[in-house]
Structure formats: structure tokens, C-alpha cells
Design a protein around this motif. Sequence first.
Motif, PDB file in Angstrom:
ATOM      1  N   ALA A  73       0.852  -1.187   0.000  1.00 58.68           N
ATOM      2  CA  ALA A  73       0.000   0.000   0.000  1.00 58.68           C
ATOM      3  C   ALA A  73       0.888   1.236   0.000  1.00 58.68           C
ATOM      4  O   ALA A  73       2.066   1.170   0.342  1.00 58.68           O
ATOM      5  CB  ALA A  73      -0.919   0.008   1.224  1.00 58.68           C
ATOM      6  N   GLY A  74       0.285   2.348  -0.386  1.00 53.52           N
ATOM      7  CA  GLY A  74       1.024   3.600  -0.376  1.00 53.52           C
ATOM      8  C   GLY A  74       0.255   4.703  -1.067  1.00 53.52           C
ATOM      9  O   GLY A  74      -0.941   4.578  -1.341  1.00 53.52           O
ATOM     10  N   THR A  75       0.952   5.769  -1.362  1.00 54.25           N
ATOM     11  CA  THR A  75       0.357   6.874  -2.102  1.00 54.25           C
ATOM     12  C   THR A  75       0.593   6.624  -3.589  1.00 54.25           C
ATOM     13  O   THR A  75       1.560   5.961  -3.969  1.00 54.25           O
ATOM     14  CB  THR A  75       0.987   8.214  -1.699  1.00 54.25           C
ATOM     15  N   TYR A  76      -0.292   7.141  -4.415  1.00 49.59           N
ATOM     16  CA  TYR A  76      -0.141   6.905  -5.845  1.00 49.59           C
ATOM     17  C   TYR A  76      -0.394   8.170  -6.647  1.00 49.59           C
ATOM     18  O   TYR A  76      -1.015   9.120  -6.182  1.00 49.59           O
ATOM     19  CB  TYR A  76      -1.075   5.783  -6.326  1.00 49.59           C
ATOM     20  N   ARG A  77       0.122   8.127  -7.877  1.00 51.46           N
ATOM     21  CA  ARG A  77      -0.198   9.142  -8.877  1.00 51.46           C
ATOM     22  C   ARG A  77      -0.389   8.424 -10.205  1.00 51.46           C
ATOM     23  O   ARG A  77       0.207   7.367 -10.443  1.00 51.46           O
ATOM     24  CB  ARG A  77       0.864  10.233  -8.945  1.00 51.46           C
ATOM     25  N   PHE A  78      -1.231   9.005 -11.050  1.00 47.93           N
ATOM     26  CA  PHE A  78      -1.574   8.372 -12.322  1.00 47.93           C
ATOM     27  C   PHE A  78      -1.774   9.449 -13.368  1.00 47.93           C
ATOM     28  O   PHE A  78      -2.539  10.387 -13.158  1.00 47.93           O
ATOM     29  CB  PHE A  78      -2.849   7.534 -12.156  1.00 47.93           C
ATOM     30  N   ASP A  79      -1.084   9.310 -14.496  1.00 51.11           N
ATOM     31  CA  ASP A  79      -1.180  10.305 -15.570  1.00 51.11           C
ATOM     32  C   ASP A  79      -1.993   9.807 -16.764  1.00 51.11           C
ATOM     33  O   ASP A  79      -2.019  10.448 -17.804  1.00 51.11           O
ATOM     34  CB  ASP A  79       0.213  10.741 -16.017  1.00 51.11           C
ATOM     35  N   GLY A  80      -2.648   8.661 -16.608  1.00 51.48           N
ATOM     36  CA  GLY A  80      -3.426   8.081 -17.697  1.00 51.48           C
ATOM     37  C   GLY A  80      -2.684   6.973 -18.410  1.00 51.48           C
ATOM     38  O   GLY A  80      -3.297   6.179 -19.125  1.00 51.48           O
ATOM     39  N   GLU A  81      -1.359   6.902 -18.214  1.00 55.22           N
ATOM     40  CA  GLU A  81      -0.554   5.867 -18.862  1.00 55.22           C
ATOM     41  C   GLU A  81       0.367   5.117 -17.905  1.00 55.22           C
ATOM     42  O   GLU A  81       0.766   3.997 -18.185  1.00 55.22           O
ATOM     43  CB  GLU A  81       0.306   6.481 -19.974  1.00 55.22           C
ATOM     44  N   THR A  82       0.722   5.762 -16.796  1.00 55.74           N
ATOM     45  CA  THR A  82       1.646   5.147 -15.848  1.00 55.74           C
ATOM     46  C   THR A  82       1.132   5.352 -14.429  1.00 55.74           C
ATOM     47  O   THR A  82       0.829   6.477 -14.030  1.00 55.74           O
ATOM     48  CB  THR A  82       3.059   5.758 -15.971  1.00 55.74           C
ATOM     49  N   LEU A  83       1.054   4.249 -13.683  1.00 54.56           N
ATOM     50  CA  LEU A  83       0.705   4.275 -12.264  1.00 54.56           C
ATOM     51  C   LEU A  83       2.002   4.183 -11.476  1.00 54.56           C
ATOM     52  O   LEU A  83       2.808   3.287 -11.702  1.00 54.56           O
ATOM     53  CB  LEU A  83      -0.193   3.080 -11.929  1.00 54.56           C
ATOM     54  N   VAL A  84       2.207   5.133 -10.559  1.00 59.25           N
ATOM     55  CA  VAL A  84       3.384   5.122  -9.694  1.00 59.25           C
ATOM     56  C   VAL A  84       2.895   5.114  -8.252  1.00 59.25           C
ATOM     57  O   VAL A  84       2.187   6.029  -7.826  1.00 59.25           O
ATOM     58  CB  VAL A  84       4.296   6.345  -9.940  1.00 59.25           C
ATOM     59  N   THR A  85       3.265   4.078  -7.517  1.00 56.04           N
ATOM     60  CA  THR A  85       2.901   3.961  -6.107  1.00 56.04           C
ATOM     61  C   THR A  85       4.154   4.085  -5.257  1.00 56.04           C
ATOM     62  O   THR A  85       5.132   3.354  -5.462  1.00 56.04           O
ATOM     63  CB  THR A  85       2.233   2.600  -5.818  1.00 56.04           C
ATOM     64  N   ARG A  86       4.124   5.017  -4.317  1.00 56.38           N
ATOM     65  CA  ARG A  86       5.207   5.150  -3.337  1.00 56.38           C
ATOM     66  C   ARG A  86       4.823   4.261  -2.164  1.00 56.38           C
ATOM     67  O   ARG A  86       3.896   4.562  -1.404  1.00 56.38           O
ATOM     68  CB  ARG A  86       5.375   6.612  -2.909  1.00 56.38           C
ATOM     69  N   VAL A  87       5.509   3.136  -2.005  1.00 62.67           N
ATOM     70  CA  VAL A  87       5.133   2.106  -1.039  1.00 62.67           C
ATOM     71  C   VAL A  87       5.550   2.508   0.377  1.00 62.67           C
ATOM     72  O   VAL A  87       6.707   2.861   0.610  1.00 62.67           O
ATOM     73  CB  VAL A  87       5.768   0.751  -1.425  1.00 62.67           C
ATOM     74  N   ASP A  88       4.570   2.435   1.306  1.00 64.98           N
ATOM     75  CA  ASP A  88       4.896   2.696   2.711  1.00 64.98           C
ATOM     76  C   ASP A  88       4.504   1.542   3.637  1.00 64.98           C
ATOM     77  O   ASP A  88       4.693   1.622   4.839  1.00 64.98           O
ATOM     78  CB  ASP A  88       4.320   4.033   3.190  1.00 64.98           C
TER      79      ASP A  88
END
Length: 135
Positions: A73-88
Motif C-alpha cells: 500500500a502507499g500513495t499513488y499518482r496516475f497520468d493516464g498511462e503510468t501508475l506510480v505507487t510510493r510504497v509505505d
Amino acid sequence: MQQQPDKSYMLIGTWKLVNIENRDGDGNILRSSYGPKKMGLISFNDDHRMMVVIQDGREHRPSQRPREYSSYAGTYRFDGETLVTRVDCSTVPDRMDTDQVRPARFEGMRLVLTAPPATFDGVVNYRNLTWEKIH
């Protein structure tokens, strides 16, 4: 470099795992991760938090190997093509405080996330995880 717009609204909700497709470097289909009865959920909220859990859903544990299970789990950002999750938080210690990057595409009402290559039984696997929104 121009920052991509936030398209997180496209993910908000809960998705169930439909399939995991594993292929080798030549494109041949391999044994699917998490066994023949895999199960999983991924949830994204509007506060940019996500959590995912996937497991081998067979009634009895497979012989000779541990049951496959993973969650983070973590925080995420999504630009429509790439999901990036900062895992905590994670069941895999090496994921802690890392960015988990997943190329993403929509196929109709389904979301396909491409996991980084992983080696199983000495073979590099390229994996696509397909999710279907349930809520």
C-alpha cells in the motif's frame, strides 16, 4: 519537462483481479503467477492512497511450495498511462520506500497493469495483470 495532468479519477474505486498473464522473452505463455485460482483486489481512493492484495486462492496449499501471497500500500499518482505507487507498507521488505511503476492501459472496462519482469524458476517472466472495476 512538462508534468502530466493528474488522471487519478480514472482509477478511484475497487477492482478485482481477472487474470495474470505471464510470458517469457520470446512471448511464450508461462505458468500464471498465484496459481490457477488466483484472487486479488486493488483499491484507490480520492486521497491518492492505494492498496493491493493478491494470493493463490486454491482451497489447499500447493505441495512443495509456499502459497503465493503479496500485498502493499502507499500513495499513488496516475497520468493516464503510468501508475506510480510510493510504497509505505508491504509484505515484501524490499518494496518499502520505493516507487512501484506500472505501465497502464484500459481495455474496455478493464485495467491492465504491466508488472516489472520477475524471475521464477530461473525464467524471466513478463506479466500483465488485468483488473475489472467492481465498485
